[in-house]
Design an enzyme around this catalytic site. Structure first.
Site, mmCIF file in Angstrom:
data_model
loop_
_atom_site.group_PDB
_atom_site.id
_atom_site.type_symbol
_atom_site.label_atom_id
_atom_site.label_comp_id
_atom_site.label_asym_id
_atom_site.label_seq_id
_atom_site.Cartn_x
_atom_site.Cartn_y
_atom_site.Cartn_z
ATOM 1 N N LEU A 1 4.751 8.561 -28.691
ATOM 2 C CA LEU A 1 5.713 9.627 -28.951
ATOM 3 C C LEU A 1 7.118 9.324 -28.446
ATOM 4 O O LEU A 1 7.983 10.195 -28.447
ATOM 5 C CB LEU A 1 5.202 10.953 -28.371
ATOM 6 C CG LEU A 1 3.864 11.411 -28.970
ATOM 7 C CD1 LEU A 1 3.387 12.689 -28.308
ATOM 8 C CD2 LEU A 1 3.955 11.588 -30.484
ATOM 9 N N CYS A 2 7.371 8.087 -28.045
ATOM 10 C CA CYS A 2 8.720 7.684 -27.633
ATOM 11 C C CYS A 2 9.591 7.449 -28.862
ATOM 12 O O CYS A 2 9.133 6.899 -29.862
ATOM 13 C CB CYS A 2 8.671 6.389 -26.820
ATOM 14 S SG CYS A 2 8.190 6.627 -25.120
ATOM 15 N N HIS A 3 10.847 7.842 -28.732
ATOM 16 C CA HIS A 3 11.810 7.595 -29.800
ATOM 17 C C HIS A 3 12.284 6.144 -29.742
ATOM 18 O O HIS A 3 12.488 5.613 -28.643
ATOM 19 C CB HIS A 3 13.035 8.497 -29.636
ATOM 20 C CG HIS A 3 12.748 9.934 -29.859
ATOM 21 N ND1 HIS A 3 12.237 10.754 -28.873
ATOM 22 C CD2 HIS A 3 12.884 10.712 -30.956
ATOM 23 C CE1 HIS A 3 12.085 11.968 -29.352
ATOM 24 N NE2 HIS A 3 12.458 11.974 -30.615
ATOM 25 N N MET B 1 11.296 5.687 -19.969
ATOM 26 C CA MET B 1 10.103 4.977 -20.450
ATOM 27 C C MET B 1 10.394 3.495 -20.690
ATOM 28 O O MET B 1 9.544 2.646 -20.440
ATOM 29 C CB MET B 1 9.557 5.636 -21.715
ATOM 30 C CG MET B 1 9.012 7.038 -21.481
ATOM 31 S SD MET B 1 7.732 7.108 -20.208
ATOM 32 C CE MET B 1 6.467 6.086 -20.938
ATOM 33 N N GLU B 2 11.593 3.196 -21.147
ATOM 34 C CA GLU B 2 11.955 1.802 -21.383
ATOM 35 C C GLU B 2 12.021 1.027 -20.073
ATOM 36 O O GLU B 2 11.537 -0.104 -19.979
ATOM 37 C CB GLU B 2 13.295 1.737 -22.132
ATOM 38 C CG GLU B 2 13.202 2.132 -23.592
ATOM 39 C CD GLU B 2 12.964 3.629 -23.843
ATOM 40 O OE1 GLU B 2 12.597 3.978 -24.974
ATOM 41 O OE2 GLU B 2 13.143 4.450 -22.922
ATOM 42 N N ASP C 1 -0.166 -12.933 -15.766
ATOM 43 C CA ASP C 1 -0.694 -13.812 -16.807
ATOM 44 C C ASP C 1 -0.387 -15.283 -16.514
ATOM 45 O O ASP C 1 -1.254 -16.146 -16.672
ATOM 46 C CB ASP C 1 -0.117 -13.417 -18.167
ATOM 47 C CG ASP C 1 -0.651 -14.279 -19.284
ATOM 48 O OD1 ASP C 1 -1.887 -14.417 -19.393
ATOM 49 O OD2 ASP C 1 0.163 -14.830 -20.058
#
Length: 159
Positions: free
Chosen positions: A75-77, A113-114, A128
């Site tokens: 739901l992030c733009h 969020m980014e 990793d």
């Protein structure tokens, strides 16, 4: 307490409408860390890991993740980021690496969020690249440190 904005009046998930919100300069800073064996830490710090420059590759991965956040979080733009920077702070005493990300945009919605996604992916990239020599690395303490811009203005995490 504010209501959860990603649900409509009937409780269905939806993307928040930001069409009427003014564009403002928005900044978010997030952080997290990865702790590893001293031998692994020394390898990363010295830059002699057989896979190459671990932190350089993690930096690029974090920037790429910030740009792809809306592909990962439903739901992030999608945002036009104006700047993303990653800083790594190495702590020999605890054999840990702290990643701090600053993300910026000019638009109607924030970049928290980014910034958080960039931190997580940068730490995952370190894992990793080093897992062949240290599968017991621990990632954690991921959090938003501050954000600015928009209707809610400035916010800083308590120390």
């Amino acid at each position: 307490m504010n209501k959860l904005t990603h649900f409509d009046a009937s409780g269905q998930a939806h993307m928040v409408n930001v069409g009427d919100k003014p564009s403002t300069h928005r900044v978010a800073i997030a952080t997290g860390k990865i702790t590893m064996l001293p031998e692994t830490f020394n390898m990363v710090e010295a830059g002699n890991h057989k896979k190459g420059d671990v932190l350089g590759i993690a930096r690029i991965a974090g920037i790429q993740a910030a740009k792809k956040t809306s592909d990962l979080i439903p739901l992030c733009h999608p945002l036009a980021l104006t700047h993303v920077s990653l800083e790594f702070v190495l702590d020999q005493k605890s054999s840990s690496i702290r990643c701090q990300v600053k993300a910026e945009t000019a638009g109607p919605t924030g970049v928290e969020m980014e910034a958080l996604t960039a931190v997580q992916v940068a730490l995952l990239t370190i894992y990793d690249m080093c897992k062949a020599v240290d599968r017991g690395m621990v990632m954690g303490d991921v959090k938003l440190l501050e954000k600015s811009g928009g209707k809610s203005g400035e916010w800083r995490a308590e120390k």
